[in-house]
Design an enzyme around this catalytic site. Sequence first.
Site, PDB file in Angstrom:
ATOM      1  N   GLU A   1      16.842  -6.194  14.494  1.00 35.83           N
ATOM      2  CA  GLU A   1      16.190  -5.554  15.646  1.00 35.83           C
ATOM      3  C   GLU A   1      14.858  -4.899  15.304  1.00 35.83           C
ATOM      4  OE1 GLU A   1      19.306  -2.604  16.510  1.00 35.83           O
ATOM      5  OE2 GLU A   1      17.898  -1.016  15.950  1.00 35.83           O
TER       6      GLU A   1
ATOM      7  N   ALA B   1      21.439   3.439  23.485  1.00 34.70           N
ATOM      8  CA  ALA B   1      22.639   4.239  23.771  1.00 34.70           C
ATOM      9  C   ALA B   1      22.413   5.738  23.607  1.00 34.70           C
ATOM     10  CB  ALA B   1      23.788   3.780  22.877  1.00 34.70           C
TER      11      ALA B   1
ATOM     12  N   ASP C   1      24.017  -3.230  21.849  1.00 33.94           N
ATOM     13  CA  ASP C   1      22.910  -2.276  21.922  1.00 33.94           C
ATOM     14  C   ASP C   1      22.112  -2.308  20.621  1.00 33.94           C
ATOM     15  OD1 ASP C   1      21.464  -0.098  23.233  1.00 33.94           O
ATOM     16  OD2 ASP C   1      22.296   1.189  21.667  1.00 33.94           O
TER      17      ASP C   1
ATOM     18  N   HIS D   1      18.805  -0.709  21.632  1.00 38.77           N
ATOM     19  CA  HIS D   1      19.126   0.539  20.921  1.00 38.77           C
ATOM     20  C   HIS D   1      18.855   1.751  21.816  1.00 38.77           C
ATOM     21  CE1 HIS D   1      19.922   1.804  16.560  1.00 38.77           C
ATOM     22  NE2 HIS D   1      20.242   2.822  17.351  1.00 38.77           N
TER      23      HIS D   1
ATOM     24  N   THR E   1      27.668  -0.698  19.739  1.00 37.45           N
ATOM     25  CA  THR E   1      26.615   0.310  19.930  1.00 37.45           C
ATOM     26  C   THR E   1      26.411   1.084  18.626  1.00 37.45           C
ATOM     27  OG1 THR E   1      28.247   1.892  20.785  1.00 37.45           O
ATOM     28  CG2 THR E   1      27.012   0.623  22.422  1.00 37.45           C
ATOM     29  N   SER E   2      26.839   0.484  17.496  1.00 37.68           N
ATOM     30  CA  SER E   2      26.713   1.214  16.219  1.00 37.68           C
ATOM     31  C   SER E   2      25.516   0.757  15.401  1.00 37.68           C
ATOM     32  CB  SER E   2      27.995   1.078  15.404  1.00 37.68           C
ATOM     33  OG  SER E   2      28.849   2.149  15.715  1.00 37.68           O
TER      34      SER E   2
ATOM     35  N   LYS F   1      33.148  10.911  15.804  1.00 35.79           N
ATOM     36  CA  LYS F   1      32.777  11.642  17.022  1.00 35.79           C
ATOM     37  C   LYS F   1      32.659  10.713  18.230  1.00 35.79           C
ATOM     38  CE  LYS F   1      29.326  13.366  14.580  1.00 35.79           C
ATOM     39  NZ  LYS F   1      29.808  13.086  13.225  1.00 35.79           N
ATOM     40  N   ILE F   2      31.899   9.611  18.067  1.00 35.60           N
ATOM     41  CA  ILE F   2      31.647   8.720  19.208  1.00 35.60           C
ATOM     42  C   ILE F   2      32.909   7.933  19.565  1.00 35.60           C
ATOM     43  CG2 ILE F   2      30.280   6.737  20.020  1.00 35.60           C
ATOM     44  CD1 ILE F   2      27.986   7.819  18.158  1.00 35.60           C
TER      45      ILE F   2
HETATM   46  P1  NAI Z   1      31.096   9.673  12.568  1.00 35.99           P
HETATM   47  O1  NAI Z   1      30.653   9.876  11.162  1.00 35.99           O
HETATM   48  O2  NAI Z   1      31.539  10.865  13.358  1.00 35.99           O
HETATM   49  O3  NAI Z   1      32.304   8.615  12.603  1.00 35.99           O
HETATM   50  C1  NAI Z   1      32.290   7.409  11.908  1.00 35.99           C
HETATM   51  C2  NAI Z   1      33.728   7.009  11.652  1.00 35.99           C
HETATM   52  O4  NAI Z   1      33.720   5.684  11.102  1.00 35.99           O
HETATM   53  C3  NAI Z   1      34.457   7.914  10.658  1.00 35.99           C
HETATM   54  O5  NAI Z   1      35.701   8.333  11.191  1.00 35.99           O
HETATM   55  C4  NAI Z   1      34.642   7.029   9.435  1.00 35.99           C
HETATM   56  O6  NAI Z   1      35.837   7.321   8.722  1.00 35.99           O
HETATM   57  C5  NAI Z   1      34.713   5.662  10.080  1.00 35.99           C
HETATM   58  N1  NAI Z   1      34.446   4.549   9.172  1.00 35.99           N
HETATM   59  C6  NAI Z   1      33.701   4.528   8.032  1.00 35.99           C
HETATM   60  N2  NAI Z   1      33.711   3.294   7.497  1.00 35.99           N
HETATM   61  C7  NAI Z   1      34.499   2.533   8.296  1.00 35.99           C
HETATM   62  C8  NAI Z   1      34.913   1.167   8.263  1.00 35.99           C
HETATM   63  N3  NAI Z   1      34.518   0.341   7.287  1.00 35.99           N
HETATM   64  N4  NAI Z   1      35.728   0.726   9.244  1.00 35.99           N
HETATM   65  C9  NAI Z   1      36.130   1.540  10.252  1.00 35.99           C
HETATM   66  N5  NAI Z   1      35.774   2.835  10.337  1.00 35.99           N
HETATM   67  C10 NAI Z   1      34.967   3.325   9.366  1.00 35.99           C
HETATM   68  O7  NAI Z   1      29.916   8.899  13.288  1.00 35.99           O
HETATM   69  P2  NAI Z   1      29.565   8.860  14.849  1.00 35.99           P
HETATM   70  O8  NAI Z   1      28.689   9.999  15.203  1.00 35.99           O
HETATM   71  O9  NAI Z   1      30.818   8.624  15.610  1.00 35.99           O
HETATM   72  O10 NAI Z   1      28.627   7.554  14.901  1.00 35.99           O
HETATM   73  C11 NAI Z   1      29.138   6.264  14.647  1.00 35.99           C
HETATM   74  C12 NAI Z   1      27.984   5.299  14.488  1.00 35.99           C
HETATM   75  O11 NAI Z   1      27.303   5.172  15.731  1.00 35.99           O
HETATM   76  C13 NAI Z   1      26.876   5.771  13.524  1.00 35.99           C
HETATM   77  O12 NAI Z   1      27.188   5.413  12.189  1.00 35.99           O
HETATM   78  C14 NAI Z   1      25.667   5.029  14.012  1.00 35.99           C
HETATM   79  O13 NAI Z   1      25.547   3.815  13.293  1.00 35.99           O
HETATM   80  C15 NAI Z   1      25.995   4.718  15.475  1.00 35.99           C
HETATM   81  N6  NAI Z   1      25.062   5.356  16.406  1.00 35.99           N
HETATM   82  C16 NAI Z   1      24.398   4.565  17.291  1.00 35.99           C
HETATM   83  C17 NAI Z   1      23.519   5.117  18.214  1.00 35.99           C
HETATM   84  C18 NAI Z   1      22.805   4.273  19.234  1.00 35.99           C
HETATM   85  O14 NAI Z   1      21.863   4.755  19.889  1.00 35.99           O
HETATM   86  N7  NAI Z   1      23.182   3.021  19.450  1.00 35.99           N
HETATM   87  C19 NAI Z   1      23.244   6.561  18.208  1.00 35.99           C
HETATM   88  C20 NAI Z   1      24.053   7.312  17.270  1.00 35.99           C
HETATM   89  C21 NAI Z   1      24.913   6.713  16.389  1.00 35.99           C
END
Ligand code: NAI
Length: 345
Positions: free
Chosen positions: A260, A294, A255, A292, A229-230, A154-155
């Site tokens: 942390e 974002a 982020d 953190h 930001t992950s 999604k992100i």
């Molecule tokens: P999502 O589940 O929609 O997408 C994650 C994608 O990563 C999927 O397409 C998946 O196939 C892929 N993936 C899985 N393992 C992988 C790997 N080893 N290498 C490359 N791609 C891989 O998740 P979304 O909502 O996009 O969020 C992503 C991340 O953002 C979350 O896991 C979370 O850690 C982080 N996040 C950070 C926030 C912040 O405030 N800094 C807030 C919300 C999420």
Amino acid sequence: MIHVAFYDAKPYDKPSFERYGEVRGLRFKYLETKLNEDTAELAKGCEAVCVFVNDTVNAAVIDRLQALGVRLIALRSAGYNNVDVKHAYKKIHVVHVPAYSPYAVAEHTMALLLTSVRRIHKAYNRTREFNFSLSGLTGFDFHGKTVGVIGTGKIGRIFINICRGFGMKVVAYDPFPAPDSGIEYVTPDELYARSDVISLHCPLTEDSRHMIDEKAISKMKKGAVIVNTSRGALIDAEALLKGIKERKIGAACLDVYEEEADVFFEDRSGHILDDDLLSRLISMPNVIVTSHQAFLTEEALSNIAETTVNNILSCFENGGACDNELCYRCGNIERCKKERKEKCF
Ligand code: NAI
């Protein structure tokens, strides 16, 4: 009335949780402390706990919570790497908020990137002191540059669209490429070799821990900018610091940070920071750290509260599924999510 111990509560959490929860029969016990083995006891008398990204929900904490009669762990985050979901299976149900505002995170990613590359943070400080010199503030055009996006969920997908708006070329790596997305998928090595900017948008798993290590950095272009930001542990911070000191990494925008949990979200301005690595990174002129942040938009906070309240209520209703449950019944949390039509156990 369902009683919920709300760990790591911050002033910005309460208004939205009160708005959605209290009118629907949830009574929150707001606790400033994080959940860990020492603080699990504070959930006594509660049927559920509500936790965030830096709460520790390991096997010992789960066993303690179960002994206290807690039946649900409600994460108010998407990521769940801090919860031993496997251990919780058949003991306590676990729910999370799969999406609350992917735009918030994607937009913050671009904000960090622009700030860093166009030196906005330095200009802001200079002009406040009537220093109008431009020396050292030279950036580079995003237009025509290549951004490598790791994780196109999604992100990642929203961030790709933002980058395309800037006229950037996009390459991506994801073990599960999005079909018909028009995204050019490449191997990690090709992504490192071609990208001027690398942005991480994948979850933290055993496979992805320290995916950006010394070896990966050695394959990157000289001057590459890294944005994370992950989750902090996607990057080996020692290797990142080395890459910065060797002038291989042009800039880093963080982020999140592996260690942390003890510092982010808190005011430590009057204290001596024990973490030498974080201190050293922050001291670098080409590193920007936000703590953190974002996710932190009004829309995201409202969506987090609404979904969490719905998740909790659905779990305590008789029969039916627990909304957004993280289940380990089939041995793979992501697959169980798709297959499950009722409560996990
Ligand atoms: P999502 O589940 O929609 O997408 C994650 C994608 O990563 C999927 O397409 C998946 O196939 C892929 N993936 C899985 N393992 C992988 C790997 N080893 N290498 C490359 N791609 C891989 O998740 P979304 O909502 O996009 O969020 C992503 C991340 O953002 C979350 O896991 C979370 O850690 C982080 N996040 C950070 C926030 C912040 O405030 N800094 C807030 C919300 C999420």
